[in-house]
Design a protein around this motif. Structure first.
Motif, PDB file in Angstrom:
ATOM      1  N   PRO A   1      11.745 -15.037 -42.239  1.00  0.00           N
ATOM      2  CA  PRO A   1      10.583 -13.740 -41.805  1.00  0.00           C
ATOM      3  C   PRO A   1       9.756 -13.583 -42.973  1.00  0.00           C
ATOM      4  O   PRO A   1      10.335 -13.504 -44.233  1.00  0.00           O
ATOM      5  CB  PRO A   1      11.793 -12.737 -41.850  1.00  0.00           C
ATOM      6  CG  PRO A   1      13.178 -13.410 -41.631  1.00  0.00           C
ATOM      7  CD  PRO A   1      13.228 -14.448 -42.297  1.00  0.00           C
ATOM      8  N   HIS A   2       8.724 -13.090 -42.441  1.00  0.00           N
ATOM      9  CA  HIS A   2       7.535 -12.988 -43.556  1.00  0.00           C
ATOM     10  C   HIS A   2       6.749 -11.615 -43.192  1.00  0.00           C
ATOM     11  O   HIS A   2       6.833 -11.349 -41.972  1.00  0.00           O
ATOM     12  CB  HIS A   2       6.492 -14.285 -43.639  1.00  0.00           C
ATOM     13  CG  HIS A   2       5.922 -14.533 -44.721  1.00  0.00           C
ATOM     14  ND1 HIS A   2       4.220 -13.891 -44.686  1.00  0.00           N
ATOM     15  CD2 HIS A   2       5.993 -14.656 -46.055  1.00  0.00           C
ATOM     16  CE1 HIS A   2       3.625 -14.203 -45.744  1.00  0.00           C
ATOM     17  NE2 HIS A   2       4.622 -14.542 -46.692  1.00  0.00           N
ATOM     18  N   ALA A   3       5.945 -11.114 -44.009  1.00  0.00           N
ATOM     19  CA  ALA A   3       5.117 -10.003 -43.771  1.00  0.00           C
ATOM     20  C   ALA A   3       4.423 -10.221 -42.411  1.00  0.00           C
ATOM     21  O   ALA A   3       4.189  -9.459 -41.628  1.00  0.00           O
ATOM     22  CB  ALA A   3       4.235  -9.694 -44.883  1.00  0.00           C
TER      23      ALA A   3
ATOM     24  N   GLN B   1      11.707 -21.980 -31.280  1.00  0.00           N
ATOM     25  CA  GLN B   1      11.501 -22.682 -30.261  1.00  0.00           C
ATOM     26  C   GLN B   1      10.199 -23.742 -30.228  1.00  0.00           C
ATOM     27  O   GLN B   1      10.330 -24.757 -29.536  1.00  0.00           O
ATOM     28  CB  GLN B   1      11.086 -21.583 -29.317  1.00  0.00           C
ATOM     29  CG  GLN B   1      11.238 -22.090 -27.719  1.00  0.00           C
ATOM     30  CD  GLN B   1      10.778 -20.835 -26.560  1.00  0.00           C
ATOM     31  OE1 GLN B   1      10.754 -19.739 -27.044  1.00  0.00           O
ATOM     32  NE2 GLN B   1      11.400 -21.355 -25.550  1.00  0.00           N
ATOM     33  N   ALA B   2       9.302 -23.315 -30.877  1.00  0.00           N
ATOM     34  CA  ALA B   2       7.880 -24.284 -31.074  1.00  0.00           C
ATOM     35  C   ALA B   2       8.494 -25.393 -31.971  1.00  0.00           C
ATOM     36  O   ALA B   2       7.888 -26.469 -31.319  1.00  0.00           O
ATOM     37  CB  ALA B   2       6.961 -23.600 -31.969  1.00  0.00           C
TER      38      ALA B   2
ATOM     39  N   PRO C   1      20.554 -21.847 -36.138  1.00  0.00           N
ATOM     40  CA  PRO C   1      19.283 -21.489 -35.222  1.00  0.00           C
ATOM     41  C   PRO C   1      18.323 -20.428 -35.741  1.00  0.00           C
ATOM     42  O   PRO C   1      19.190 -19.274 -36.234  1.00  0.00           O
ATOM     43  CB  PRO C   1      20.180 -20.905 -33.841  1.00  0.00           C
ATOM     44  CG  PRO C   1      21.183 -21.974 -33.949  1.00  0.00           C
ATOM     45  CD  PRO C   1      21.645 -21.924 -35.232  1.00  0.00           C
ATOM     46  N   GLU C   2      17.171 -20.511 -35.655  1.00  0.00           N
ATOM     47  CA  GLU C   2      16.101 -19.597 -36.248  1.00  0.00           C
ATOM     48  C   GLU C   2      15.906 -19.553 -37.718  1.00  0.00           C
ATOM     49  O   GLU C   2      15.538 -18.850 -38.266  1.00  0.00           O
ATOM     50  CB  GLU C   2      16.364 -18.225 -35.276  1.00  0.00           C
ATOM     51  CG  GLU C   2      15.969 -18.429 -33.961  1.00  0.00           C
ATOM     52  CD  GLU C   2      16.400 -16.744 -33.196  1.00  0.00           C
ATOM     53  OE1 GLU C   2      16.003 -15.816 -33.920  1.00  0.00           O
ATOM     54  OE2 GLU C   2      16.592 -16.903 -32.189  1.00  0.00           O
ATOM     55  N   SER C   3      16.664 -20.486 -38.328  1.00  0.00           N
ATOM     56  CA  SER C   3      16.717 -20.561 -39.736  1.00  0.00           C
ATOM     57  C   SER C   3      16.527 -21.896 -40.430  1.00  0.00           C
ATOM     58  O   SER C   3      15.475 -21.960 -41.127  1.00  0.00           O
ATOM     59  CB  SER C   3      17.883 -19.607 -40.165  1.00  0.00           C
ATOM     60  OG  SER C   3      17.762 -19.620 -41.623  1.00  0.00           O
ATOM     61  N   ILE C   4      17.182 -22.615 -39.970  1.00  0.00           N
ATOM     62  CA  ILE C   4      17.340 -23.971 -40.823  1.00  0.00           C
ATOM     63  C   ILE C   4      17.721 -25.299 -39.837  1.00  0.00           C
ATOM     64  O   ILE C   4      18.736 -24.879 -38.997  1.00  0.00           O
ATOM     65  CB  ILE C   4      18.373 -24.033 -41.903  1.00  0.00           C
ATOM     66  CG1 ILE C   4      18.311 -23.066 -43.012  1.00  0.00           C
ATOM     67  CG2 ILE C   4      18.373 -25.256 -42.822  1.00  0.00           C
ATOM     68  CD1 ILE C   4      19.249 -22.788 -44.000  1.00  0.00           C
ATOM     69  N   LEU C   5      17.040 -26.306 -40.134  1.00  0.00           N
ATOM     70  CA  LEU C   5      17.335 -27.635 -39.330  1.00  0.00           C
ATOM     71  C   LEU C   5      17.233 -28.651 -40.438  1.00  0.00           C
ATOM     72  O   LEU C   5      16.290 -28.766 -41.057  1.00  0.00           O
ATOM     73  CB  LEU C   5      16.381 -27.541 -38.234  1.00  0.00           C
ATOM     74  CG  LEU C   5      16.912 -29.044 -37.581  1.00  0.00           C
ATOM     75  CD1 LEU C   5      18.046 -29.351 -36.913  1.00  0.00           C
ATOM     76  CD2 LEU C   5      15.580 -29.311 -36.675  1.00  0.00           C
ATOM     77  N   THR C   6      18.311 -29.312 -40.559  1.00  0.00           N
ATOM     78  CA  THR C   6      18.037 -30.441 -41.573  1.00  0.00           C
ATOM     79  C   THR C   6      18.635 -31.841 -40.611  1.00  0.00           C
ATOM     80  O   THR C   6      19.798 -31.782 -40.255  1.00  0.00           O
ATOM     81  CB  THR C   6      19.283 -30.285 -42.893  1.00  0.00           C
ATOM     82  OG1 THR C   6      18.807 -29.035 -43.480  1.00  0.00           O
ATOM     83  CG2 THR C   6      18.949 -31.479 -43.743  1.00  0.00           C
ATOM     84  N   LEU C   7      17.785 -32.691 -41.156  1.00  0.00           N
ATOM     85  CA  LEU C   7      18.073 -34.129 -40.311  1.00  0.00           C
ATOM     86  C   LEU C   7      18.450 -34.989 -41.618  1.00  0.00           C
ATOM     87  O   LEU C   7      17.575 -34.789 -42.530  1.00  0.00           O
ATOM     88  CB  LEU C   7      16.785 -34.593 -39.415  1.00  0.00           C
ATOM     89  CG  LEU C   7      16.335 -33.699 -38.302  1.00  0.00           C
ATOM     90  CD1 LEU C   7      15.297 -33.975 -37.701  1.00  0.00           C
ATOM     91  CD2 LEU C   7      17.670 -33.789 -37.387  1.00  0.00           C
ATOM     92  N   GLY C   8      19.074 -36.046 -41.294  1.00  0.00           N
ATOM     93  CA  GLY C   8      19.130 -37.188 -42.088  1.00  0.00           C
ATOM     94  C   GLY C   8      18.905 -38.365 -41.705  1.00  0.00           C
ATOM     95  O   GLY C   8      18.856 -38.681 -40.655  1.00  0.00           O
TER      96      GLY C   8
ATOM     97  N   ALA D   1       4.075 -15.408 -36.175  1.00  0.00           N
ATOM     98  CA  ALA D   1       5.077 -15.265 -34.807  1.00  0.00           C
ATOM     99  C   ALA D   1       6.295 -15.060 -35.592  1.00  0.00           C
ATOM    100  O   ALA D   1       6.558 -15.496 -36.750  1.00  0.00           O
ATOM    101  CB  ALA D   1       5.039 -16.551 -33.991  1.00  0.00           C
ATOM    102  N   PRO D   2       7.338 -14.355 -34.733  1.00  0.00           N
ATOM    103  CA  PRO D   2       8.707 -14.103 -35.068  1.00  0.00           C
ATOM    104  C   PRO D   2       9.623 -15.450 -35.202  1.00  0.00           C
ATOM    105  O   PRO D   2       9.190 -16.567 -34.486  1.00  0.00           O
ATOM    106  CB  PRO D   2       9.147 -13.127 -34.314  1.00  0.00           C
ATOM    107  CG  PRO D   2       8.609 -13.249 -32.957  1.00  0.00           C
ATOM    108  CD  PRO D   2       7.168 -13.659 -33.200  1.00  0.00           C
ATOM    109  N   PRO D   3      10.603 -15.550 -36.014  1.00  0.00           N
ATOM    110  CA  PRO D   3      11.279 -16.859 -36.446  1.00  0.00           C
ATOM    111  C   PRO D   3      11.676 -17.239 -34.980  1.00  0.00           C
ATOM    112  O   PRO D   3      11.915 -18.495 -34.800  1.00  0.00           O
ATOM    113  CB  PRO D   3      12.216 -16.490 -37.304  1.00  0.00           C
ATOM    114  CG  PRO D   3      11.749 -15.290 -38.034  1.00  0.00           C
ATOM    115  CD  PRO D   3      10.973 -14.671 -37.154  1.00  0.00           C
TER     116      PRO D   3
END
Length: 183
Positions: free
Chosen positions: A125-127, A18-19, A77-84, A11-13
């Protein structure tokens, strides 16, 4: 210390992001059992930080994490989420809450007896869609804590890896179902 785990999702980023944001505790298979076991001593002792950090099945998991002891360090968004989170995870009751709530407090935190931990989710993004990598990084604040935490990590390392796999597989199930439904 820390670990990373990754998975490819068809699935796309944007759909994967969203998932991830919509993931619910009920989507997980292994994590609730492991976290239930982990929080049992705190519940029996009726004290500690683990006693109050319970997620509800209908509330998004990340939202529950952010309103408990975790806080957002970084979001792209759609790339990185970091929690501490800063804690005393090796203690049976989960230890004291360090009351760290901002990225600035997180970076500066150095009170002895604690571990400063970050978990991130990176989407690329991946093939065949999107590769999602989750990493957990830990920094202890003193040598005695390093020794305690190292022993603790030996005990729970496999469980931590199982939780990361469980999260990633749940995101994949949710994202791929949404992507196929939209196609």
């Amino acid at each position: 210390s820390g670990n990373s785990t990754d998975i490819d999702i068809a699935a796309p980023p944007s759909v994967v992001w969203q998932a991830l944001e919509q993931l619910r505790p009920r989507d997980l298979r292994v994590t609730p059992v492991l976290m239930g076991i982990r929080s049992l001593p705190a519940l029996l002792l009726r004290r500690g930080s683990l006693r109050s950090s319970r997620a509800t099945a209908d509330r998004p998991l990340l939202e529950s994490m952010r309103t408990s002891r975790f806080f957002e360090l970084h979001r792209q968004p759609e790339s990185i989420l970091t929690l501490g989170i800063v804690g005393q995870f090796w203690k049976l009751d989960g230890g004291d809450d360090a009351n760290v709530r901002t990225p600035q407090e997180f970076v500066a935190f150095d009170r002895a007896g604690f571990v400063v931990s970050a978990i991130d989710f990176q989407l690329e993004p991946h093939a065949t869609g999107t590769r999602v990598t989750t990493r957990t990084c830990n920094r202890t604040t003193d040598e005695a804590t390093e020794r305690r935490f190292r022993r603790y990590w030996l005990l729970i390392g496999a469980g931590s890896k199982a939780i990361r796999f469980d999260l990633l597989h749940a995101v994949r199930r949710r994202a791929e179902a949404a992507h196929h439904a939209a196609a």
